[in-house]
Design a protein around this motif. Sequence first.
Motif, PDB file in Angstrom:
ATOM      1  N   GLY A 107       1.030  -1.112   0.149  1.00 58.20           N
ATOM      2  CA  GLY A 107       0.113   0.283   0.100  1.00 58.20           C
ATOM      3  C   GLY A 107       0.460   1.431   0.187  1.00 58.20           C
ATOM      4  O   GLY A 107       1.204   1.529  -0.755  1.00 58.20           O
ATOM      5  N   ASP A 108       0.358   1.975   0.689  1.00 57.37           N
ATOM      6  CA  ASP A 108       0.781   3.377   0.855  1.00 57.37           C
ATOM      7  C   ASP A 108       2.706   3.215   0.834  1.00 57.37           C
ATOM      8  O   ASP A 108       3.332   4.013   0.516  1.00 57.37           O
ATOM      9  CB  ASP A 108       0.349   4.031   2.597  1.00 57.37           C
ATOM     10  CG  ASP A 108      -1.395   4.028   2.647  1.00 57.37           C
ATOM     11  OD1 ASP A 108      -1.397   4.270   0.869  1.00 57.37           O
ATOM     12  OD2 ASP A 108      -1.721   4.931   3.142  1.00 57.37           O
ATOM     13  N   MET A 128     -11.783   9.445  -8.951  1.00 58.72           N
ATOM     14  CA  MET A 128     -11.378   8.879  -8.008  1.00 58.72           C
ATOM     15  C   MET A 128     -12.784   8.875  -6.793  1.00 58.72           C
ATOM     16  O   MET A 128     -13.437   8.113  -7.226  1.00 58.72           O
ATOM     17  CB  MET A 128     -10.152   9.783  -7.011  1.00 58.72           C
ATOM     18  CG  MET A 128      -8.805   8.657  -7.898  1.00 58.72           C
ATOM     19  SD  MET A 128      -8.577   7.728  -9.161  1.00 58.72           S
ATOM     20  CE  MET A 128      -8.832   6.293  -7.806  1.00 58.72           C
ATOM     21  N   LEU A 129     -13.245   9.930  -7.510  1.00 59.81           N
ATOM     22  CA  LEU A 129     -14.148  10.326  -6.330  1.00 59.81           C
ATOM     23  C   LEU A 129     -15.814   9.208  -7.156  1.00 59.81           C
ATOM     24  O   LEU A 129     -16.689   8.963  -6.618  1.00 59.81           O
ATOM     25  CB  LEU A 129     -14.587  12.057  -6.408  1.00 59.81           C
ATOM     26  CG  LEU A 129     -13.556  12.678  -5.190  1.00 59.81           C
ATOM     27  CD1 LEU A 129     -14.291  13.641  -5.180  1.00 59.81           C
ATOM     28  CD2 LEU A 129     -14.132  11.860  -3.637  1.00 59.81           C
ATOM     29  N   SER A 150     -14.618   4.927  -6.985  1.00 65.22           N
ATOM     30  CA  SER A 150     -14.092   4.376  -6.151  1.00 65.22           C
ATOM     31  C   SER A 150     -14.661   4.863  -4.981  1.00 65.22           C
ATOM     32  O   SER A 150     -15.176   4.370  -3.632  1.00 65.22           O
ATOM     33  CB  SER A 150     -12.594   4.816  -5.634  1.00 65.22           C
ATOM     34  OG  SER A 150     -12.139   4.619  -6.865  1.00 65.22           O
ATOM     35  N   ALA A 151     -15.942   6.860  -4.563  1.00 68.60           N
ATOM     36  CA  ALA A 151     -16.555   6.551  -3.445  1.00 68.60           C
ATOM     37  C   ALA A 151     -17.711   5.680  -2.992  1.00 68.60           C
ATOM     38  O   ALA A 151     -18.509   5.364  -4.335  1.00 68.60           O
ATOM     39  CB  ALA A 151     -16.707   8.170  -3.239  1.00 68.60           C
ATOM     40  N   PRO A 152     -17.743   5.098  -1.706  1.00 72.30           N
ATOM     41  CA  PRO A 152     -18.520   4.955  -1.665  1.00 72.30           C
ATOM     42  C   PRO A 152     -19.815   4.254  -2.088  1.00 72.30           C
ATOM     43  O   PRO A 152     -20.937   4.083  -2.692  1.00 72.30           O
ATOM     44  CB  PRO A 152     -18.521   3.982  -0.721  1.00 72.30           C
ATOM     45  CG  PRO A 152     -16.994   4.135   0.077  1.00 72.30           C
ATOM     46  CD  PRO A 152     -16.817   5.553  -1.032  1.00 72.30           C
ATOM     47  N   ILE A 202     -20.434   4.885  -5.569  1.00 70.63           N
ATOM     48  CA  ILE A 202     -20.434   3.531  -6.311  1.00 70.63           C
ATOM     49  C   ILE A 202     -22.070   2.482  -6.012  1.00 70.63           C
ATOM     50  O   ILE A 202     -22.779   2.537  -6.830  1.00 70.63           O
ATOM     51  CB  ILE A 202     -19.832   2.540  -5.611  1.00 70.63           C
ATOM     52  CG1 ILE A 202     -17.668   2.287  -6.166  1.00 70.63           C
ATOM     53  CG2 ILE A 202     -19.713   0.890  -5.768  1.00 70.63           C
ATOM     54  CD1 ILE A 202     -17.502   1.451  -5.566  1.00 70.63           C
ATOM     55  N   LEU A 219     -14.381   9.501   0.767  1.00 73.03           N
ATOM     56  CA  LEU A 219     -13.265   8.379   0.061  1.00 73.03           C
ATOM     57  C   LEU A 219     -13.171   7.328   1.423  1.00 73.03           C
ATOM     58  O   LEU A 219     -12.781   5.971   0.956  1.00 73.03           O
ATOM     59  CB  LEU A 219     -12.641   8.401  -0.861  1.00 73.03           C
ATOM     60  CG  LEU A 219     -12.109   9.452  -1.772  1.00 73.03           C
ATOM     61  CD1 LEU A 219     -10.764   9.044  -2.872  1.00 73.03           C
ATOM     62  CD2 LEU A 219     -12.840   7.707  -3.212  1.00 73.03           C
ATOM     63  N   ARG A 220     -13.770   7.209   2.128  1.00 70.41           N
ATOM     64  CA  ARG A 220     -13.811   6.646   3.915  1.00 70.41           C
ATOM     65  C   ARG A 220     -14.211   5.438   2.917  1.00 70.41           C
ATOM     66  O   ARG A 220     -15.432   5.082   2.416  1.00 70.41           O
ATOM     67  CB  ARG A 220     -14.978   7.321   4.643  1.00 70.41           C
ATOM     68  CG  ARG A 220     -13.657   7.304   6.119  1.00 70.41           C
ATOM     69  CD  ARG A 220     -13.839   8.107   7.078  1.00 70.41           C
ATOM     70  NE  ARG A 220     -13.349   9.510   6.825  1.00 70.41           N
ATOM     71  CZ  ARG A 220     -13.798  10.857   7.649  1.00 70.41           C
ATOM     72  NH1 ARG A 220     -15.436  10.531   8.495  1.00 70.41           N
ATOM     73  NH2 ARG A 220     -12.736  11.850   7.272  1.00 70.41           N
ATOM     74  N   GLY A 221     -13.477   4.377   3.018  1.00 72.74           N
ATOM     75  CA  GLY A 221     -14.164   2.703   3.184  1.00 72.74           C
ATOM     76  C   GLY A 221     -13.680   2.703   1.629  1.00 72.74           C
ATOM     77  O   GLY A 221     -13.771   1.209   1.608  1.00 72.74           O
ATOM     78  N   ALA A 222     -12.901   3.296   1.067  1.00 73.77           N
ATOM     79  CA  ALA A 222     -12.752   2.768  -0.613  1.00 73.77           C
ATOM     80  C   ALA A 222     -10.797   2.197  -0.405  1.00 73.77           C
ATOM     81  O   ALA A 222     -10.383   2.583   0.555  1.00 73.77           O
ATOM     82  CB  ALA A 222     -12.862   4.340  -1.471  1.00 73.77           C
ATOM     83  N   SER A 255      -6.850   2.123  -0.893  1.00 78.96           N
ATOM     84  CA  SER A 255      -5.798   3.040  -0.167  1.00 78.96           C
ATOM     85  C   SER A 255      -5.229   3.226  -1.647  1.00 78.96           C
ATOM     86  O   SER A 255      -4.327   4.700  -0.998  1.00 78.96           O
ATOM     87  CB  SER A 255      -4.944   2.192   0.135  1.00 78.96           C
ATOM     88  OG  SER A 255      -4.058   1.805  -0.038  1.00 78.96           O
TER      89      SER A 255
END
Lengths: 350, 293
Positions: free
Chosen positions: A126-127, A323-324, A327-329, A332, B86-89, B91
């Motif tokens: 990851g990071d 990205m928003l 990927s944002a829940p 989606i 993006l909380r929960g998306a 990393s």
Amino acid sequence: MKETKRKQLINNSITYSLVIAFWLVVQVLTATGGLSNQLKGLLVPLCMYVILAVSLNLTVGISGELSLGHAGFMCVGAFSGAFFSKLMAESIANDTLRLVIALVIGAAAAAFFGILIGIPVLRLRGDYLAIVTLAFGEIIKNVVNVLYVGTDANGIHIAMSKKGLNLLEDGQVIIEGAKGIAKTPRASTFNIGIILVLITLFIVLNLINSRTGRAIMAIRDNRIAAESVGINITKYKLMAFTISASLAGVGGVLYAHNYASLAGKSFDYNMSILILVYVVLGGIGNIRGSMIAAVVLTALPELLRSFSTYRMLIYAIVLIAMMLFTSAPSAIAFRERLMERFKGHKKEVA
Amino acid sequence: MSFLSCLISGISLGSVYAIIALGYTMVYGIAKMLNFAHGDIIMVGAFAAFTVVNTMGLPTGLGILTAVVICTILGVTVERIAYKPLRGASSLAVLITAIGVSYLLQNLVLLIFGPTPKKFTSVIDLPPLQLAGGQLSISAVTIVTVITCLAVIVALTTFINKTKMGQAMLAVSEDREAATLMGINVNSTIALTFAIGSALAAVAGVLFCSAYDNLDPYIGSMPGIKAFVAAVFGGIGSIPGAFIGGIVLGIIEQLAKRYISDQLSNAIVFLVLILVLLIRPTGLFGRKISEKV
């Protein structure tokens, strides 16, 4: 299974034909004189960015590791390839033959660094992985900036300053620190670029659709599950990372042979991010997408000069928005609701 | 003497890194995200102070205050607009968004102030401290930086250990779901963390530019990344770790600059990061977290 194979074949054929169609259009335009000099100058960089975007997508999209040091591998490829071309400028008279050997050397050197860096880096996740690839990219850039290499009758000299080289009278400095390599033979052509794009696509698409590719994607989707069915995590991750690095090296060699001078500072963090933008906008994991994104995003700002002040700003906004949106829940969920309503509506009609 | 003065400039630089690293480490500990834009908030803070003090000619205190206020608002806004949805998306998605925010800030400032570097006159105009009969001179900026850093550490530790909000931050970083069940407002706690981190970044920006008197839209990225290195070095999420990591990193960088090579000092700092991550991935003060299946 047969059905998926057929779909893959159609999908890949579309990708290849797009490249060939692009080549044909350029040929027709050149023949009719409809190609401005500005556009002509863009053709090789276009091929280069496509190769880089496709290769980075292999790491980011297929293998699922965010690499921020792609420019570093490009740098290794560019410098080793250009070094070879300068060294052999007189021994090998044929430009194309020299370039082909330089490409092989650049790819091999980048692959070597890929393995060297991949072994420690891929243990992280990851990071941390992202920041360490960034660190390696910066280290490569900094080291190249203080690297002096020259040749004379005694052979090749390597040092950290021009004086340290201790060259004889007839010696020639090839890599000159921050100034890099000057006057590399400009052997890159559009045709070679297109062939390299096709080879890159062939390698990456075949890899994705092979047993190896499925193993790599399985690791991306669920590392622990993949490990439990006996997939060798390190081997497959390293394989994807190394292939990606070596293709970046090919892009680097193409870059080095397209411009009159080559300096380490071109391969900074911003270059890595630029390629990442292509991958993200084209769709992470979507090879054809990154190809199209690279072409559109390289050509558009050059064609719309006035727009170029805002180019990076718009990139940034699009990157965040993209990205928003993807990927944002909540985004989606919203899209899923929309799809359901659309499907439900269709059923009613039927 | 040259070694000693090198050490002192290392501690000064390290104190700036430590202040930035504190913000990094708090955000990472609570939001579990690498805030790539943190370095650019430093840059915005420096530009805010520059505009108020150098361009408008207002007093220094007002300049620092403006920088802190602007950065706090900016940090919270960025969190609200870009990171919260993006909380929960994955990393990967969060990290790319943070890179986007970093680019956005750099290019906005570039459009407003132009690409030519500005000369940042130090906000501290006190005479340097002369020691050992004038052989060793310590600039006022260095002293102020180190004192500020120590004050920030003490204040932050007290805040986290003694106040309810600080305890809430600890709880959220420990286990977000359990904290929610205990009635802690996770969203406002995360926003508070971003506010504190960004305010610290503003202070660091002013100090950094006072020491190096150069200001352009890209100054934030390198100290930002190096502060992250410092945070990792000390163990991410740990406040004393960020402090010690920052100081050690500053000293390493200055010594490398002085005794090895000016151009390679960045490479050496990054090499330290890689070695730390490979030998002790959790840093000096970090805790090992076992993976749940």
